[in-house]
Motif scaffolding. Structure first.
Motif, PDB file in Angstrom:
ATOM      1  N   GLU A  57       0.827  -1.209   0.000  1.00  0.00           N
ATOM      2  CA  GLU A  57       0.000   0.000   0.000  1.00  0.00           C
ATOM      3  C   GLU A  57       0.865   1.265   0.000  1.00  0.00           C
ATOM      4  O   GLU A  57       0.599   2.228  -0.717  1.00  0.00           O
ATOM      5  CB  GLU A  57      -0.934   0.016   1.214  1.00  0.00           C
ATOM      6  CG  GLU A  57      -1.979  -1.083   1.215  1.00  0.00           C
ATOM      7  CD  GLU A  57      -1.428  -2.431   1.671  1.00  0.00           C
ATOM      8  OE1 GLU A  57      -0.256  -2.484   2.121  1.00  0.00           O
ATOM      9  OE2 GLU A  57      -2.155  -3.438   1.562  1.00  0.00           O
ATOM     10  N   ALA A  58       1.918   1.248   0.829  1.00  0.00           N
ATOM     11  CA  ALA A  58       2.807   2.417   0.900  1.00  0.00           C
ATOM     12  C   ALA A  58       3.538   2.637  -0.419  1.00  0.00           C
ATOM     13  O   ALA A  58       3.755   3.773  -0.847  1.00  0.00           O
ATOM     14  CB  ALA A  58       3.811   2.234   2.038  1.00  0.00           C
ATOM     15  N   VAL A  59       3.921   1.544  -1.062  1.00  0.00           N
ATOM     16  CA  VAL A  59       4.610   1.661  -2.344  1.00  0.00           C
ATOM     17  C   VAL A  59       3.680   2.243  -3.400  1.00  0.00           C
ATOM     18  O   VAL A  59       4.042   3.153  -4.147  1.00  0.00           O
ATOM     19  CB  VAL A  59       5.146   0.279  -2.795  1.00  0.00           C
ATOM     20  CG1 VAL A  59       5.704   0.370  -4.206  1.00  0.00           C
ATOM     21  CG2 VAL A  59       6.217  -0.214  -1.837  1.00  0.00           C
ATOM     22  N   MET A  63       3.864   5.770  -5.975  1.00  0.00           N
ATOM     23  CA  MET A  63       4.323   5.391  -7.311  1.00  0.00           C
ATOM     24  C   MET A  63       4.020   6.432  -8.382  1.00  0.00           C
ATOM     25  O   MET A  63       4.656   6.444  -9.432  1.00  0.00           O
ATOM     26  CB  MET A  63       3.690   4.047  -7.720  1.00  0.00           C
ATOM     27  CG  MET A  63       4.338   2.854  -7.059  1.00  0.00           C
ATOM     28  SD  MET A  63       3.616   1.288  -7.570  1.00  0.00           S
ATOM     29  CE  MET A  63       4.079   1.234  -9.295  1.00  0.00           C
ATOM     30  N   THR A  64       3.078   7.311  -8.143  1.00  0.00           N
ATOM     31  CA  THR A  64       2.704   8.275  -9.169  1.00  0.00           C
ATOM     32  C   THR A  64       3.788   9.324  -9.416  1.00  0.00           C
ATOM     33  O   THR A  64       3.788   9.973 -10.455  1.00  0.00           O
ATOM     34  CB  THR A  64       1.397   8.988  -8.772  1.00  0.00           C
ATOM     35  OG1 THR A  64       1.559   9.562  -7.469  1.00  0.00           O
ATOM     36  CG2 THR A  64       0.236   8.001  -8.734  1.00  0.00           C
ATOM     37  N   HIS A  65       4.724   9.479  -8.488  1.00  0.00           N
ATOM     38  CA  HIS A  65       5.761  10.501  -8.619  1.00  0.00           C
ATOM     39  C   HIS A  65       6.950   9.922  -9.387  1.00  0.00           C
ATOM     40  O   HIS A  65       8.072   9.809  -8.881  1.00  0.00           O
ATOM     41  CB  HIS A  65       6.189  10.958  -7.225  1.00  0.00           C
ATOM     42  CG  HIS A  65       6.611  12.402  -7.185  1.00  0.00           C
ATOM     43  ND1 HIS A  65       6.975  13.102  -8.311  1.00  0.00           N
ATOM     44  CD2 HIS A  65       6.736  13.276  -6.155  1.00  0.00           C
ATOM     45  CE1 HIS A  65       7.307  14.325  -7.975  1.00  0.00           C
ATOM     46  NE2 HIS A  65       7.160  14.463  -6.667  1.00  0.00           N
ATOM     47  N   TRP A  66       6.712   9.560 -10.655  1.00  0.00           N
ATOM     48  CA  TRP A  66       7.687   8.776 -11.409  1.00  0.00           C
ATOM     49  C   TRP A  66       8.975   9.542 -11.700  1.00  0.00           C
ATOM     50  O   TRP A  66      10.059   8.956 -11.734  1.00  0.00           O
ATOM     51  CB  TRP A  66       7.064   8.272 -12.704  1.00  0.00           C
ATOM     52  CG  TRP A  66       6.598   9.359 -13.640  1.00  0.00           C
ATOM     53  CD1 TRP A  66       5.377   9.938 -13.668  1.00  0.00           C
ATOM     54  CD2 TRP A  66       7.372   9.989 -14.660  1.00  0.00           C
ATOM     55  NE1 TRP A  66       5.317  10.904 -14.637  1.00  0.00           N
ATOM     56  CE2 TRP A  66       6.533  10.955 -15.277  1.00  0.00           C
ATOM     57  CE3 TRP A  66       8.677   9.835 -15.134  1.00  0.00           C
ATOM     58  CZ2 TRP A  66       6.965  11.757 -16.323  1.00  0.00           C
ATOM     59  CZ3 TRP A  66       9.110  10.643 -16.177  1.00  0.00           C
ATOM     60  CH2 TRP A  66       8.261  11.586 -16.769  1.00  0.00           C
ATOM     61  N   SER A 111      19.722   1.649  -2.259  1.00  0.00           N
ATOM     62  CA  SER A 111      19.570   2.604  -1.162  1.00  0.00           C
ATOM     63  C   SER A 111      19.048   1.907   0.090  1.00  0.00           C
ATOM     64  O   SER A 111      18.513   0.809   0.035  1.00  0.00           O
ATOM     65  CB  SER A 111      18.607   3.713  -1.584  1.00  0.00           C
ATOM     66  OG  SER A 111      18.390   4.631  -0.536  1.00  0.00           O
ATOM     67  N   THR A 112      19.210   2.563   1.223  1.00  0.00           N
ATOM     68  CA  THR A 112      18.615   2.065   2.459  1.00  0.00           C
ATOM     69  C   THR A 112      17.110   2.323   2.453  1.00  0.00           C
ATOM     70  O   THR A 112      16.610   3.126   1.668  1.00  0.00           O
ATOM     71  CB  THR A 112      19.209   2.774   3.685  1.00  0.00           C
ATOM     72  OG1 THR A 112      18.911   4.170   3.587  1.00  0.00           O
ATOM     73  CG2 THR A 112      20.700   2.585   3.762  1.00  0.00           C
ATOM     74  N   VAL A 113      16.385   1.659   3.337  1.00  0.00           N
ATOM     75  CA  VAL A 113      14.950   1.897   3.473  1.00  0.00           C
ATOM     76  C   VAL A 113      14.664   2.696   4.737  1.00  0.00           C
ATOM     77  O   VAL A 113      14.221   3.842   4.688  1.00  0.00           O
ATOM     78  CB  VAL A 113      14.157   0.572   3.480  1.00  0.00           C
ATOM     79  CG1 VAL A 113      12.667   0.859   3.694  1.00  0.00           C
ATOM     80  CG2 VAL A 113      14.343  -0.173   2.172  1.00  0.00           C
ATOM     81  N   GLN A 114      14.998   2.093   5.907  1.00  0.00           N
ATOM     82  CA  GLN A 114      14.615   2.723   7.176  1.00  0.00           C
ATOM     83  C   GLN A 114      15.204   4.118   7.353  1.00  0.00           C
ATOM     84  O   GLN A 114      14.491   5.072   7.648  1.00  0.00           O
ATOM     85  CB  GLN A 114      15.020   1.830   8.359  1.00  0.00           C
ATOM     86  CG  GLN A 114      14.209   0.568   8.493  1.00  0.00           C
ATOM     87  CD  GLN A 114      14.836  -0.597   7.741  1.00  0.00           C
ATOM     88  OE1 GLN A 114      15.656  -0.396   6.847  1.00  0.00           O
ATOM     89  NE2 GLN A 114      14.437  -1.804   8.088  1.00  0.00           N
ATOM     90  N   SER A 115      16.517   4.255   7.174  1.00  0.00           N
ATOM     91  CA  SER A 115      17.137   5.556   7.460  1.00  0.00           C
ATOM     92  C   SER A 115      16.754   6.603   6.422  1.00  0.00           C
ATOM     93  O   SER A 115      16.607   7.780   6.754  1.00  0.00           O
ATOM     94  CB  SER A 115      18.665   5.415   7.556  1.00  0.00           C
ATOM     95  OG  SER A 115      19.209   4.975   6.332  1.00  0.00           O
ATOM     96  N   ALA A 129       6.736   9.420  -0.981  1.00  0.00           N
ATOM     97  CA  ALA A 129       7.654   9.222  -2.106  1.00  0.00           C
ATOM     98  C   ALA A 129       8.943   8.543  -1.641  1.00  0.00           C
ATOM     99  O   ALA A 129       9.518   7.724  -2.357  1.00  0.00           O
ATOM    100  CB  ALA A 129       7.974  10.553  -2.770  1.00  0.00           C
ATOM    101  N   ALA A 130       9.393   8.894  -0.428  1.00  0.00           N
ATOM    102  CA  ALA A 130      10.599   8.263   0.115  1.00  0.00           C
ATOM    103  C   ALA A 130      10.366   6.769   0.349  1.00  0.00           C
ATOM    104  O   ALA A 130      11.249   5.943   0.064  1.00  0.00           O
ATOM    105  CB  ALA A 130      11.006   8.942   1.421  1.00  0.00           C
ATOM    106  N   VAL A 131       9.186   6.421   0.858  1.00  0.00           N
ATOM    107  CA  VAL A 131       8.849   5.009   1.075  1.00  0.00           C
ATOM    108  C   VAL A 131       8.905   4.255  -0.243  1.00  0.00           C
ATOM    109  O   VAL A 131       9.482   3.164  -0.348  1.00  0.00           O
ATOM    110  CB  VAL A 131       7.453   4.878   1.720  1.00  0.00           C
ATOM    111  CG1 VAL A 131       7.007   3.408   1.746  1.00  0.00           C
ATOM    112  CG2 VAL A 131       7.459   5.446   3.130  1.00  0.00           C
ATOM    113  N   CYS A 132       8.319   4.848  -1.280  1.00  0.00           N
ATOM    114  CA  CYS A 132       8.275   4.200  -2.589  1.00  0.00           C
ATOM    115  C   CYS A 132       9.666   4.079  -3.201  1.00  0.00           C
ATOM    116  O   CYS A 132      10.062   3.013  -3.669  1.00  0.00           O
ATOM    117  CB  CYS A 132       7.349   4.979  -3.514  1.00  0.00           C
ATOM    118  SG  CYS A 132       7.151   4.218  -5.130  1.00  0.00           S
TER     119      CYS A 132
END
Length: 321
Positions: A57-59, A63-66, A111-115, A129-132
């Motif tokens: 869901e978060a991804v 996703m629209t910010h391609w 890239s990292t995810v959490q940080s 957008a960062a999550v995606c």
């Protein structure tokens, strides 16, 4: 009590502790083989949990910010490798070939995810957008990083074919990840409830692989090959690479007309390299004798990026609303 921003995080302190233990008490012989098998199982578990934790869901929400995502992926998998290649003549004047291999491998990681998400949130950036972007980078890295290693580093030079390396990636990393995604609907509530336990599993997996890798490297004379001056040079090189990438991502995001929130996301997601992905992939892609040397630049860069981004995130956060 809040930790001073220039002090290492807990994971870095644990990594330093593991390296010290491996330096003075490296595992050898049959015990080393048994611990190596255990680390392989832990890596599979690590990627299974990564798959189970990744929210679809978060991804989808980001996703629209391609344009933003393409820029972040371009920096991660094109600009970084290009820097690693272009800097080779200069780097080989101060580093051994094995340490340069580590720098190039660092440049090929996702890239990292959490940080990335955490710093974007602190800096008041575009968190969805960062999550995606961070999630996409990690997912694509399972395929792209081994491919780039095969093309640029030629990891098959230790006697394994590219097909063998890709097969290892599939059954040690990709299949557990896919299984985790499939099981996510059944595990989501348990994962949310036991987040601290899962964090311990993540960290334990990384620490075990680092211990095995550095034990092997120490037995083969790692610290005789890397004097203190070379270690300081490695840290300086990491700082230069990080500064170049952060400067580029800041400039290009402004030139392309991104908002300040998007700029923050691009800078933090584009400049990071994942220790959590880099450690298990190195074990799969490189011979056991070279893993410790390859991982040394990755661990130095990891700590450096955390300290620099902590300062930068606070500066972004202090801007007028």
């Amino acid at each position: 009590m809040k930790r001073p921003r220039f002090l290492p995080d807990n994971m870095t302190l644990l990594l330093l502790g593991v390296i010290l233990i491996a330096s003075f008490f490296p595992v050898k012989g049959e015990l080393a083989v048994s611990v190596d098998h255990l680390s392989t199982l832990m890596i599979a578990l690590l990627f299974f949990m990564h798959g189970a934790k990744l929210s679809r869901e978060a991804v989808v929400a980001g996703m629209t910010h391609w344009r933003l995502h393409l820029l972040v992926l371009g920096v991660t998998f094109a600009l970084f490798p290009l820097l690693g290649i272009l800097l080779k003549p200069a780097l080989l004047t101060v580093l051994t070939p094995d340490l340069y291999l580590g720098i190039l491998y660092l440049c090929l990681l996702p890239s990292t995810v959490q940080s990335s998400i955490a710093f974007t949130s602190v800096a008041r950036g575009n968190v969805p957008a960062a999550v995606c972007s961070a999630s996409a980078s990690n997912l694509l890295g399972i395929f792209i990083t081994p491919l780039l290693v095969s093309l640029l580093i030629k990891a098959n030079s230790d006697g394994h074919s590219s097909a063998d390396a890709m097969l290892k990636i599939v059954y040690q990393l990709l299949l557990p990840f896919v299984a985790g995604q499939i099981m996510r609907p059944y595990l989501q509530a348990w994962i949310t409830k036991h987040a601290s336990v899962l964090k311990m599993v993540d960290q334990s997996s990384i620490l075990l692989v680092v211990f095995v890798a550095f034990s092997e490297a120490v037995v083969q004379g790692l610290w005789h090959q890397v004097p203190t001056l070379m270690l300081l040079g490695l840290l300086l090189i990491s700082a230069v690479i990080l500064a170049l990438v952060m400067g580029f991502t800041t400039l290009i995001s402004r030139r392309l007309g991104f908002s300040k929130e998007d700029e923050i996301t691009i800078v933090f997601c584009g400049s990071k390299k994942s220790l959590a992905s880099g450690v298990p992939m190195a074990k799969v892609l490189f011979s056991s004798g070279s893993v410790g040397m390859v991982l040394l630049p990755v661990m130095l860069f990891h700590q450096l990026q955390l300290m620099v981004c902590a300062v930068l995130a606070q500066r972004y956060a202090n801007r007028p609303k």
